[in-house]
Design a protein around this motif. Structure first.
Motif, PDB file in Angstrom:
ATOM      1  N   GLU A  66       1.219   2.169   4.289  1.00 27.20           N
ATOM      2  CA  GLU A  66       1.423   1.069   5.234  1.00 27.20           C
ATOM      3  C   GLU A  66       2.710   1.191   6.043  1.00 27.20           C
ATOM      4  O   GLU A  66       3.048   0.296   6.798  1.00 27.20           O
ATOM      5  CB  GLU A  66       1.382  -0.267   4.498  1.00 27.20           C
ATOM      6  N   LEU A 123      -2.952   2.730  10.638  1.00 24.70           N
ATOM      7  CA  LEU A 123      -1.735   2.171  11.201  1.00 24.70           C
ATOM      8  C   LEU A 123      -1.793   2.208  12.721  1.00 24.70           C
ATOM      9  O   LEU A 123      -2.471   3.049  13.319  1.00 24.70           O
ATOM     10  CB  LEU A 123      -0.516   2.973  10.738  1.00 24.70           C
ATOM     11  N   THR A 172      -8.918  -7.449   7.486  1.00 25.40           N
ATOM     12  CA  THR A 172      -9.842  -6.643   8.277  1.00 25.40           C
ATOM     13  C   THR A 172      -9.728  -5.181   7.873  1.00 25.40           C
ATOM     14  O   THR A 172      -8.662  -4.705   7.483  1.00 25.40           O
ATOM     15  CB  THR A 172      -9.544  -6.750   9.786  1.00 25.40           C
ATOM     16  N   LYS A 197       0.836  -1.199   0.000  1.00 22.03           N
ATOM     17  CA  LYS A 197       0.000   0.000   0.000  1.00 22.03           C
ATOM     18  C   LYS A 197       0.871   1.249   0.000  1.00 22.03           C
ATOM     19  O   LYS A 197       0.425   2.325   0.391  1.00 22.03           O
ATOM     20  CB  LYS A 197      -0.948  -0.011   1.199  1.00 22.03           C
ATOM     21  N   SER A 249     -15.814  -4.341  12.200  1.00 18.85           N
ATOM     22  CA  SER A 249     -14.490  -3.891  11.772  1.00 18.85           C
ATOM     23  C   SER A 249     -14.106  -2.582  12.441  1.00 18.85           C
ATOM     24  O   SER A 249     -12.941  -2.330  12.711  1.00 18.85           O
ATOM     25  CB  SER A 249     -14.457  -3.723  10.248  1.00 18.85           C
ATOM     26  N   ASP A 303      -9.751  -2.624  -0.100  1.00 23.72           N
ATOM     27  CA  ASP A 303      -9.926  -4.038   0.224  1.00 23.72           C
ATOM     28  C   ASP A 303     -10.762  -4.754  -0.826  1.00 23.72           C
ATOM     29  O   ASP A 303     -10.546  -5.937  -1.108  1.00 23.72           O
ATOM     30  CB  ASP A 303     -10.565  -4.197   1.605  1.00 23.72           C
ATOM     31  N   TRP A 320      -4.569  -8.098   1.041  1.00 23.13           N
ATOM     32  CA  TRP A 320      -5.154  -7.318   2.126  1.00 23.13           C
ATOM     33  C   TRP A 320      -5.207  -8.225   3.348  1.00 23.13           C
ATOM     34  O   TRP A 320      -5.534  -9.408   3.240  1.00 23.13           O
ATOM     35  CB  TRP A 320      -6.552  -6.871   1.725  1.00 23.13           C
ATOM     36  N   ASN A 321      -4.903  -7.710   4.501  1.00 23.77           N
ATOM     37  CA  ASN A 321      -4.736  -8.562   5.680  1.00 23.77           C
ATOM     38  C   ASN A 321      -6.036  -9.072   6.279  1.00 23.77           C
ATOM     39  O   ASN A 321      -6.020  -9.751   7.291  1.00 23.77           O
ATOM     40  CB  ASN A 321      -3.929  -7.819   6.754  1.00 23.77           C
ATOM     41  N   LYS A 360      -9.646  -2.726   9.676  1.00 13.62           N
ATOM     42  CA  LYS A 360      -8.805  -1.916  10.557  1.00 13.62           C
ATOM     43  C   LYS A 360      -7.477  -1.591   9.878  1.00 13.62           C
ATOM     44  O   LYS A 360      -6.776  -0.673  10.303  1.00 13.62           O
ATOM     45  CB  LYS A 360      -8.563  -2.625  11.888  1.00 13.62           C
ATOM     46  N   ASP A 361      -7.138  -2.331   8.828  1.00 12.51           N
ATOM     47  CA  ASP A 361      -5.873  -2.090   8.143  1.00 12.51           C
ATOM     48  C   ASP A 361      -5.849  -0.756   7.409  1.00 12.51           C
ATOM     49  O   ASP A 361      -4.820  -0.364   6.869  1.00 12.51           O
ATOM     50  CB  ASP A 361      -5.581  -3.227   7.156  1.00 12.51           C
ATOM     51  N   TYR A 362      -6.985  -0.068   7.347  1.00 16.92           N
ATOM     52  CA  TYR A 362      -6.978   1.280   6.784  1.00 16.92           C
ATOM     53  C   TYR A 362      -6.234   2.256   7.692  1.00 16.92           C
ATOM     54  O   TYR A 362      -5.951   3.383   7.290  1.00 16.92           O
ATOM     55  CB  TYR A 362      -8.405   1.775   6.570  1.00 16.92           C
TER      56      TYR A 362
END
Length: 635
Positions: A102, A632, A626, A98, A238, A583, A623-624, A628-630
């Motif tokens: 990221e 850090l 969830t 990303k 989420s 995502d 994409w991991n 929440k990965d939006y």
């Protein structure tokens, strides 16, 4: 034109000592006091230059994989602007993963905020006569612009963050240094207020510094981002998982539209879709091309020489002097091996077929035209199988499959068999032998009479540009052309390129405005008609005569953003993030590639193309799992 030369901190310290007689009188010898620093105009500008250098701009020197916004070695560790539409020839995913979204930007951000607060508290200490009063006043605007810029980089990554507007000094009571985290809404409101302050105080300048128009352009960008995350939030379970998200912007039309309206108002300070030139004096560079060929030339020139296209470039990062501290290596990093002659970092960025498919043709009436390779018109992706070559459309020249495509594509991307720096760029993924057996994405050759044909189109690694084992070769079928100066011959040395990076330009503000109007349903003052015009004048600059009807749709606007800003920077990456679409796009996603093949079974050797997926290590974008990965985690 005066230009700020970016100096290293060591050089700055020596400079301050040399230029300021008061420096040796400073009682505390391990600090440079505001009184000493701001007693000299050159000292002030040097300090400003250091802040501009450290602004979190994702440009040529942005080290995506390491998450650094600048590096002392612009040719090292493969610096690359972040984009969702390319892979790196060395096997990493998009530039990278990303990109700048990221990797942590925390310690460096608050270190820079301290520098900015030091500047702010020192402005009243500037001695009379050191610099004109209007320039001293403008420093207040630059402080606000810097704050807005850094806090926006933080908010995009972390949501709500501590807002610190005064320089903190060390205290044995550490609790005095602790600052509560603001809500996400309060953080965005602070950023937008800082943009307003910047616009109020900033004055026009002929240097590469912030102006009131840059402040409005930044406000347009920030307000659109805030509106998007208000309308498309992280929701449900989420949201509970997003431990770093503090009091997110709630999702209801009133709040989203409040920010869309701020975007609209800020944009209209700069643009006028009814005129070639907006109230700011900015407009599109060469808005009326005579032909698609003319549009290609104009669009290419915009990025080769921002200095000569100043009508469109609202805020640029200037590169003044060749060298590792002040130049970059973009021209070397992105050139093909046929042009670089074996330079180790050439061919870094490979645009993907996903982007190429989005460009329309001049006869498609506003619709994307994916590259059609098969006689049955199917767009499937598959490894080529021997004996199936008769199922593909054949061409005498690989360029023929791109006939009629948007001029911006050709100015952004080097395609197979295109002419670049007076060289025919050979990108070939294999061949079909006269007996029907094939070499697909593997090296080899076949003799046919007196001729020898090579799977990759050449006998040595430097005689072709695609699919070889060398890391310079393209693994998608394409190379980046945007920002690479075709006139730079012979190639410059590493760190010696001084092409400016355009951080904000008129076209972005036009598209911000169009999206804000369309998403919000705002209809006052003919806004819907103006939104369509804002998109269509960009299309007109690209050589199109077909104009999108009113009202324009969100898919049309987003596609226009993707092709207008392709390979330009991180705008399209952050578009996917702010709209919470990343995502959906990139869960276990593999980039698409276009593989040109030479067919020796036809009476005359001809070419066909295979649509395939990127198979190099790291080519899968994951994409991991969830939302929440939006955001850090705060370190």
């Amino acid at each position: 034109m005066k230009k700020i030369t970016i100096l290293s901190f060591f050089a700055l310290a020596i400079f301050f000592i040399a230029c300021n007689d008061n420096f040796l009188d400073v009682p505390v010898k391990n600090k440079i006091t505001p009184e000493a620093l701001y007693g000299d105009e050159n000292g002030i500008k040097a300090y400003l230059a250091s802040i501009y250098q450290k602004l979190p701009i994702e440009d040529f020197r942005f080290l995506c994989r390491g998450g650094a916004f600048d590096t002392a070695d612009p040719g090292g560790e493969f610096p690359f602007i972040a984009t969702p539409d390319a892979v790196v020839s060395r096997g990493y995913s998009i530039m990278y993963g990303k990109g700048g979204a990221e990797f942590t930007y925390w310690n460096d951000a608050f270190s820079l905020i301290r520098d900015i607060n030091t500047l702010n508290e020192s402005i009243p200490l500037i001695k009379s006569g050191v610099m004109p009063e209007n320039e001293i006043k403008s420093l207040k605007g630059e402080v606000a612009f810097f704050r807005a810029y850094v806090y926006f980089a933080l908010a995009k990554r972390y949501g709500g963050v501590p807002i610190i507007t005064k320089k903190q000094d060390y205290d044995t009571d550490v609790s005095k240094l602790m600052v509560s985290r603001a809500t996400e809404k309060d953080t965005y409101d602070f950023i937008l207020n800082q943009c307003d302050t910047a616009a109020k105080y900033l004055i026009p300048t002929d240097e590469r510094r912030a102006t009131k128009w840059a402040a409005f352009a930044l406000k347009s960008r920030v307000a659109l981002y805030a509106a998007s995350i208000a309308k498309y939030p992280v929701t449900g379970s989420s949201q509970a998982q997003a431990a770093n998200l503090i009091d997110a912007l709630p999702s209801y039309p009133g709040l989203a539209n409040e920010y869309y309206k701020k975007c609209i108002d800020a944009s209209l300070q700069i643009i006028d879709p009814n005129s070639d030139i907006g109230p700011s004096g900015y407009g599109l560079f060469q808005p009326h091309p005579a032909s698609p060929a003319d549009a290609l030339k104009n669009y290419q020139h915009l990025f080769e020489s921002a200095e000569n296209a100043k009508v469109e470039t609202i805020f640029t990062r200037g590169y003044c002097i060749p060298g590792n501290a002040t130049g970059h290596s973009w021209d070397l990093d992105q050139c093909t091996p046929q042009v670089t002659g074996g330079y180790g970092n050439g061919g870094t960025g490979n645009p993907t077929l996903d982007l190429v498919d989005l460009y329309e043709t001049y006869s498609s009436n506003g619709a994307s035209v994916p590259i059609n390779t098969r006689l049955d018109n199917s767009l499937n992706y598959a490894v080529f199988k021997a004996g199936t070559q008769t199922q593909y459309r054949h061409f005498n020249d690989p360029q023929d499959i791109f006939t009629g495509k948007d001029a911006r594509m050709f100015a952004t991307i080097i395609t197979p068999s295109s002419i670049w720096k007076n060289t025919k760029i050979i990108i070939q993924a294999g061949l079909v032998k006269p007996n029907g057996t094939s070499l697909y994405r593997q090296d080899g050759s076949v003799a046919v009479g007196a001729n020898t044909y090579y799977a990759y189109g050449g006998s040595t690694a430097n005689s072709y540009s695609g699919w070889g084992n060398d890391s310079q070769h393209s693994f998608t079928g394409f190379f980046i052309r945007k920002y690479v100066n075709e006139a730079n011959t012979p190639l410059p040395t590493a760190g010696s390129v001084t092409t400016d990076f355009i951080e904000m330009r008129y076209a972005e503000v036009l598209l911000n405005f169009a999206e804000a109007v369309t998403e919000s349903g705002y209809t006052d003052n003919n806004a819907v008609d103006l939104a369509a015009k804002a998109v269509n004048i960009i299309r007109q600059r690209a050589g199109f005569t077909y104009m999108l009807p009113t009202p324009v749709t969100i898919p049309q606007i987003l596609r226009e953003r993707r092709v207008e800003f392709g390979m330009e920077g991180s705008i399209t990456l952050w578009d996917l993030i702010r709209r919470r679409e990343y995502d959906d796009y990139y869960t276990s996603f593999k980039h698409k590639v276009l593989c040109p093949m030479l067919d020796l079974t036809t009476p005359t050797p001809s070419y066909f193309f295979v649509r395939d997926t990127h198979n190099k290590q790291g080519g899968v974008m994951i994409w991991n799992g969830t939302l929440k990965d939006y955001y850090l985690a705060i370190p």
